[in-house]
Enzyme design. Sequence first.
Site, short mmCIF file in Angstrom:
data_model
loop_
_atom_site.label_atom_id
_atom_site.label_comp_id
_atom_site.label_asym_id
_atom_site.label_seq_id
_atom_site.Cartn_x
_atom_site.Cartn_y
_atom_site.Cartn_z
N LYS A 134 -70.22 -75.58 -34.06
CA LYS A 134 -70.65 -77.06 -34.79
C LYS A 134 -69.76 -77.14 -35.98
CE LYS A 134 -75.18 -78.44 -36.56
NZ LYS A 134 -76.60 -78.10 -36.37
N ASP A 192 -79.42 -73.26 -33.88
CA ASP A 192 -78.09 -73.60 -34.50
C ASP A 192 -78.07 -72.57 -35.91
OD1 ASP A 192 -78.75 -75.61 -32.92
OD2 ASP A 192 -77.64 -77.24 -34.39
N LYS A 235 -70.21 -79.15 -31.13
CA LYS A 235 -71.17 -80.25 -31.57
C LYS A 235 -70.61 -80.79 -32.91
CE LYS A 235 -75.72 -80.38 -33.26
NZ LYS A 235 -77.21 -79.82 -33.61
#
Length: 227
Positions: free
Chosen positions: A155, A93, A184
Amino acid sequence: MPSVREVAAMIDHSLLRPELTRAEVLAGLATASEYATASVCVRPADVAPAVAELRGSGVVVGTVVGFPHGGATTTTKVRETAELVALGAGEIDMVVDIGRLRDGDAGYVEEQIAAVVAAADGRPVKVILENAYLSDEQKVAGCAASERAGAAYVKTSTGFAAGGATAEDIALMRRSVSPRVGVKAAGGVRTLDALLTLHDLGATRFGATTTTAILDDLARRLASRDE
C-alpha cells in the site's frame, strides 16, 4: 467503464481521521453499507462497534496497526493485531517500520511483517510503505520484503504523510511484486478519474474518504452514456 458495483468492490472506505466523532463514524459505516464497498477501514477503537453495525452487510471491517508512524515494536504490533482480530477485524493495514526500511534493514522489516501476518491468522495484511519518505530503491525493497513475509497487499501511504498515491509509485509497486500480491492506492484518491487511472496501472484496492462522490460520479457517467 466498470460498473458502480465493480468499483465499490475495490474501495476500502476510510474512517481514520483522529477527530471523527461516533456519529461521524456511524455515518461512514452507513455509506460503506449503502454502496457495498469492499471494506471499511476504521480506527482500532472503532472495530468492535463497526463489526456490530455492519453484521450481515457483507462489508468487511478492516483496521490499522502501528498507525500512522510505523515505529512501534514488533511485539506491540503483534499484540495489537491479535486484539483487533479477536474483536472481529477482517483485514489489517499495518505501517512498515519506515526508519528501518530507510536504513536498508530489509531483514528486520520482513520479520516484523511476517509476525503481523502470523498474528492476523489468515486475514489479509496490507503493508503500508509510506512512499513519501522512500526512494524508489527502498520502495522496491519494501515490496519484496512484504511479499516474502506473506502480505496480501502493498500500500502506498497512510494518507497522513506529505504525499499519497502517485501513478509512478503504483506502476513501480505493481512491477515489484508477483501477481499474487495486490497493490492498494491510498492518499489523495479523491476522484473517479484518479481511481480509474491508478486502476489501469495495476492498483486493485483503494483507500478513499470521498467514496460517495466517486461512486455517484460513476453512476452519472454510466446513465449519461446509456441515454
